[in-house]
Design a protein around this motif. Structure first.
Motif, mmCIF file in Angstrom:
data_model
loop_
_atom_site.group_PDB
_atom_site.id
_atom_site.type_symbol
_atom_site.label_atom_id
_atom_site.label_comp_id
_atom_site.label_asym_id
_atom_site.label_seq_id
_atom_site.Cartn_x
_atom_site.Cartn_y
_atom_site.Cartn_z
ATOM 1 N N ALA A 2 -6.046 -5.101 -14.269
ATOM 2 C CA ALA A 2 -4.840 -5.142 -13.422
ATOM 3 C C ALA A 2 -5.100 -5.920 -12.126
ATOM 4 N N ALA A 3 -6.299 -5.788 -11.569
ATOM 5 C CA ALA A 3 -6.627 -6.516 -10.342
ATOM 6 C C ALA A 3 -6.656 -8.012 -10.583
ATOM 7 N N ALA A 4 -7.208 -8.458 -11.725
ATOM 8 C CA ALA A 4 -7.259 -9.879 -12.038
ATOM 9 C C ALA A 4 -5.851 -10.455 -12.196
ATOM 10 N N THR A 5 -4.975 -9.704 -12.869
ATOM 11 C CA THR A 5 -3.591 -10.171 -13.055
ATOM 12 C C THR A 5 -2.880 -10.316 -11.690
ATOM 13 N N ALA A 6 -3.064 -9.297 -10.817
ATOM 14 C CA ALA A 6 -2.420 -9.348 -9.499
ATOM 15 C C ALA A 6 -2.973 -10.500 -8.658
ATOM 16 N N SER A 7 -4.275 -10.795 -8.735
ATOM 17 C CA SER A 7 -4.874 -11.873 -7.957
ATOM 18 C C SER A 7 -4.328 -13.228 -8.393
ATOM 19 N N LEU A 8 -4.193 -13.419 -9.738
ATOM 20 C CA LEU A 8 -3.655 -14.680 -10.228
ATOM 21 C C LEU A 8 -2.207 -14.873 -9.780
ATOM 22 N N ALA A 9 -1.435 -13.797 -9.815
ATOM 23 C CA ALA A 9 -0.031 -13.890 -9.370
ATOM 24 C C ALA A 9 0.040 -14.231 -7.880
ATOM 25 N N ARG A 10 -0.865 -13.673 -7.058
ATOM 26 C CA ARG A 10 -0.861 -13.979 -5.626
ATOM 27 C C ARG A 10 -1.193 -15.449 -5.371
ATOM 28 N N GLU A 11 -2.187 -15.978 -6.108
ATOM 29 C CA GLU A 11 -2.537 -17.382 -5.914
ATOM 30 C C GLU A 11 -1.365 -18.290 -6.261
ATOM 31 N N THR A 12 -0.672 -17.972 -7.363
ATOM 32 C CA THR A 12 0.492 -18.775 -7.763
ATOM 33 C C THR A 12 1.579 -18.724 -6.698
ATOM 34 N N TRP A 13 1.783 -17.506 -6.145
ATOM 35 C CA TRP A 13 2.836 -17.342 -5.120
ATOM 36 C C TRP A 13 2.473 -18.092 -3.834
#
Length: 1006
Positions: A774-785
């Motif tokens: 879950a942390a990896a998914t959230a980190s990737l979404a933050r970078e995209t944002w």
């Protein structure tokens, strides 16, 4: 303006005072000034001009040449003129600067130039000013004409008569500018030229700003790939560079078309940023839910472990509770137990103190007694101490009384000695006064005067400083002369270099032309197609740059020569001024005179100082004698008072000794007897107090022990020691109670917390969930944002910058167009005012041309009559050769030929007539422009000898017309016919000794 009287003394050719009464010629109107050549006819006009303006037409360089060469050194030079102007009568007296013998001593001194302006009021002459500057301003105001105007309209001087007629356009403009005050138009021209330059600079600045704004906007378009292809929609993007444009308007249009593209790109980036933000929020929410579950699992595990630890500490908490209860029971017996113990301790201490006090009392010889007997003894001792205290105070004053008696003896002796000394000093001062008075009289009789000595020294200092300046400035003047000579030599070399280059350039022109000839082609000079003898080209052709450099060097040398000339003139003038202030004396003579003046002043100052010292000493002696008399009276009065005070002091001292001896007894001093009695009293009082304290302590201890024993009987403790053992201090009780309560609260709280967690996590596994995915998914979404946010911000900033740059460029474009129109108008005005036009006529020339037309019209009224209708003057504004400035030309129309001809083509007599007519016309116009100045007196110097008999007759008729209205005209001429026609004459005749005299013949009016 009307002249009345002129006096000349020591002026020009006139040594003795010569007086001219112009009023005697009023009846004639015309009078002749005649005499041999060089006799001094023109000097009469010089005297008039010098009196009014401080200069003469023939002596423009200053007034040093005005003094008559026939004068002896001690004879004066003076010009005095009386005239009427503005309804008031004035008198001006002037004398130039010249050298005269010193009033005292040998050598010469400079007589400064002087001026006096007076006004006739109430039959008396009243002085108005003696200052040169004030006199000049006052006379300019009175006359209404400056010197140049005066010489053009009233005093038509010799050799300047035809200047105006034959002058070039530039020279005539300079003269008219002075006469009519049109220099302000030149200032207008400079102001418009400055405005033209400023407008052009501002326009260039506006254009530079526009190009800067366009460059900035185009760089934004190019850097962000916003230049779309022709025909593309606003949303399309093109990677090709922007097309080149030919004008600022095309560049601005291209920038403005890129603005909507930038805005569309910014909108799309904002939409993608919103989508990325939603995806980031969803991933972050999923990670948060799993994080909360793991945290609650970790909290349940920690709660289970904490509850087990609390339950294991239960037995220790029960023991602490039992100890706390026993301590609280013993706390009720604390006060009676501690009171009984304290009372017993106090009673024992009181008994010890009583024993020590009784032993000390008996050892001091006191009888053993109870408390009551001791207190009776204390009261008896207190009565004796009160009596002895007064005697002790008296005893302490004995040394002071003894000292007072000794001081009184010394004071009486000192006053007696001082009175004796005052008598001796008075005799010595009387002897000194008898010596000083005759010495002072002798010094006052022999002392030299101080103020003349000071004045002599001040004059010597001034002349010495001037002599030193002259010595220094002499070298400066020599250096400036050398520099001037060197600059002139450099100027000659530079001029020769330019002439050499120009000659070589002219010699080489034929060779340059020959190089361009081709057989069969016509020669541009002669037209021949054959060229048999070609000129050889110069070995080193002279270029325009070489000539320009040489001319620049010539200009620099010319400027340097002018500067050196000015410096040399200034240095010479400064040296001459310093030499004049030094009185023509050499520096050694000035230094000797200065030393002699200093020595004379020193002697005068020394004598004055000696007199002042004698006077001060005499005054001091007399003041001291008077002061000593007053002091003797004071000392005698003080001596009587001191003797009475000494007798009183002796009486007080004897009474004190009697009182102290009675109170001392067997002791050495009263104070010793008082100290012994106080010690005995204190020991008795201490023993009585200790006995009373011991009795009270025994009673209190017995009462406290009875109360303690009664309380122990009803308690859980066998005796006082058991109760004391169970007691705890308040802090220990508080700590123990807090430990018990904390354990109970923690146990209850932990049980409730564990119950809540078990209920919340019912069905959840005991193993901890994993958070890495879950942390990896959230980190990737933050970078995209974050990337989408940065892109949207950049695109929005680019759109805003481009819109702002396009707006600024549009504003700058409009401003540049407006400025260009304004600049075009200002340039047109500046060119018109400066004469940059086909007629080559500037604004000042245009104004002066109008004035010249009026002058020509006024002149033709007389010239037509004097030339029998043949000649008329014409004003012409034709452009000169090589486009030379025009507008102020004068031509002569010849009625015999019907053609205009140059004024220079006239004969001498014709030139005189035309010049006379033009001068009279100029006088009329200038007079009108000067505020209606009235010309009651007019002078014309020479020129009549060039006229034939008929022309002379016509000229005389014209001049005769000038007499109308009371005008007086003076003519200077050698023509014999004029002597016959004009009976009123001033005849200037040289004497056999050399100086000239003036003979005035009023004649008989016609």
């Amino acid at each position: 303006m009307k002249l009345h009287r002129l006096e000349l003394e020591g002026f020009g050719p006139f040594r003795e005072r010569q007086t001219i009464d112009f009023d005697l010629f009023d009846a004639h109107g015309l009078f002749l000034i005649s005499g041999r050549t060089g006799a001094g006819k023109s000097s009469i006009l010089d005297g008039v001009c010098y009196a009014l303006y401080g200069t003469a037409p023939r002596y423009d360089g200053g007034d040093r040449g005005l003094r008559s060469d026939h004068c002896d050194p001690d004879e004066p030079t003076e010009v005095r003129l009386e005239f009427t102007a503005g309804g008031h009568r004035w008198r001006v007296t002037r004398s130039p600067e010249y050298d005269r013998p010193k009033a005292r001593g040998d050598g010469m001194t400079t007589q400064k130039s002087a001026v006096l302006v007076e006004q006739l009021a109430g039959g008396e002459w009243t002085g108005r000013t003696t200052r040169h500057r004030e006199a000049g301003d006052l006379l300019d105001e009175i006359l209404g004409l400056n010197r140049d105007q005066f010489q053009q309209v009233i005093l038509l001087a010799q050799n300047r008569f035809a200047e105006f007629l034959l002058a070039r356009n530039d020279d005539r403009q300079a003269l008219l500018r002075t006469l009519f005050g049109t220099r302000r138009y030149e200032e207008y021209e400079k102001a418009f030229e400055q405005r033209r330059r400023t407008a052009q600079l501002v326009l260039d600045a506006d254009r530079a700003l526009l190009h800067s704004q366009l460059d900035n906007a185009e760089s934004i378009v190019a850097d962000n790939n916003l230049a779309g292809a022709s025909g593309d929609s606003a949303a399309a993007e093109d990677s090709d560079p922007p097309a080149l444009v030919d004008s600022d308007a095309d560049r601005l249009s291209a920038v403005q078309r890129a603005v909507p593209r930038a805005r569309y790109r910014a909108d799309e980036s904002a939409r993608r940023r919103g989508e990325a933000e939603d995806e980031h929020d969803a991933a972050l929410a999923a990670f948060g839910a799993r994080s909360v579950l793991r945290k609650r699992q970790e909290e349940r595990l920690a709660s289970r472990l904490a509850l087990s630890a609390l339950e294991a500490r239960g037995l220790d908490t029960a023991a602490d509770r039992m100890r706390l209860d026993r301590a609280r029971s013993a706390e009720a017996l604390r006060a009676p137990v501690e009171s009984a113990a304290h009372a017993r301790t106090v009673a024992a201490r009181a008994a010890e103190i009583e024993g020590a006090a009784r032993a000390a009392w008996i050892a001091a010889g006191g009888a053993d007694a109870d408390s009551s007997a001791l207190r009776t003894l204390v009261d008896a001792i207190a009565g004796d101490l009160a009596v002895w205290a007064n005697a002790a105070a008296t005893e302490r004053t004995l040394p002071a009384l003894e000292s007072a008696r000794a001081r009184a003896d010394e004071s009486v002796a000192a006053l007696e000695t001082a009175l004796s000394a005052l008598g001796a000093g008075r005799a010595a001062r009387a002897a000194r006064i008898a010596v000083i008075e005759p010495e002072l009289a002798d010094a006052e009789a022999a002392a030299p005067a101080l103020d003349p000595a000071r004045e002599l020294l001040e004059s010597a200092v001034t002349r010495l400083a001037a002599g030193q300046d002259a010595e220094r400035l002499s070298q400066v003047a020599r250096t400036a002369e050398v520099a001037h000579l060197s600059a002139v030599a450099d100027l000659e070399l530079a001029s020769a270099a330019v002439r050499n280059l120009l000659e070589r350039r002219l010699d080489g022109f034929a060779g340059e032309l020959a190089d361009g000839l081709t057989d069969g082609e016509p020669c541009p000079v002669c037209g021949s197609v054959e060229h048999p003898h070609l000129a050889a080209a110069a070995a080193e052709p002279i270029t325009d740059d070489a000539i320009a450099l040489a001319e620049a060097a010539l200009d620099a040398a010319n400027r340097a020569a002018s500067v050196a000339s000015a410096k040399a003139r200034t240095a010479r003038a400064a040296h001459a001024d310093a030499a004049a202030r030094a009185g023509g004396q050499t520096l050694p003579r000035l230094e000797a005179a200065h030393s002699e003046a200093e020595e004379r002043l020193k002697r005068a100052v020394a004598a004055a100082d000696a007199i002042a010292r004698h006077k001060r000493e005499l005054r001091d002696l007399r003041e001291t004698d008077a002061s000593a008399g007053r002091e003797r009276e004071i000392l005698a009065s003080r001596l009587s008072d001191e003797r009475e005070a000494r007798a009183e002091t002796i009486q007080r001292l004897n009474a004190a000794h009697e009182a102290v001896d009675a109170a001392r007894g067997s002791f050495a001093a009263v104070a010793d007897r008082i100290a012994s009695a106080k010690h005995r009293r204190d020991m008795a009082r201490t023993l009585a107090d200790a006995a009373d304290d011991r009795a009270r302590g025994e009673a209190a201890a017995a009462e406290a022990e009875i109360d303690r024993d009664e309380r122990l009987t009803g308690s859980d403790f066998a005796d006082a020691a058991a109760a004391v053992e169970a007691m705890l201090d308040p802090a220990a009780q508080q700590l123990l109670a807090e430990r018990v309560r904390t354990h109970e609260v923690a146990l209850t709280t932990e049980r409730e917390r564990l119950l809540a967690l078990e209920t919340e996590l019912a069905g959840a596994p005991d193993e901890l969930v994993d958070l890495d995915e879950a942390a990896a998914t959230a980190s990737l979404a933050r970078e995209t944002w974050n990337a989408a946010v940065a892109t949207a911000a950049r695109d929005a900033e680019v759109a805003a910058q481009l819109a702002d740059a396009a707006s600024r460029a549009a504003t700058a474009h409009v401003a540049a167009q407006d400025r260009q129109a304004e600049c075009r108008l200002i340039v047109g005005l500046a060119d018109a005012v400066a004469g940059r036009n086909d007629s080559r006529m500037d604004l000042e020339t245009f104004v002066l041309a109008a004035e010249l037309e009026e002058i020509v019209q006024a002149a033709n009224l007389r010239l037509e009559a004097m030339s029998s209708g043949r000649y008329l003057l014409q004003h012409t504004d034709a452009v000169g050769a090589r486009k030379v400035a025009s507008g102020l030309g004068i031509a002569v129309f010849d009625a015999y030929t019907g053609q205009a001809r140059p004024a220079q083509s006239l004969s001498g007599g014709e030139t005189f007539l035309a010049s006379l007519a033009l001068a009279l016309g100029l006088a009329e116009v200038v007079t009108a422009r000067a505020g209606g100045v009235r010309l009651d007196t007019l002078f014309i110097d020479e020129g009549f000898g060039s006229l034939d008999e008929q022309s002379l007759d016509l000229a005389m008729r014209t001049l005769d017309e000038l007499r109308q209205g009371g005008r007086t005209v003076g003519l200077i001429s050698h023509v014999a016919a004029m002597k016959e026609q004009l009976p009123a004459q001033l005849v200037v005749e040289p004497t056999s000794q050399g100086p000239s005299v003036i003979r005035q013949d009023a004649g008989v009016p016609a």
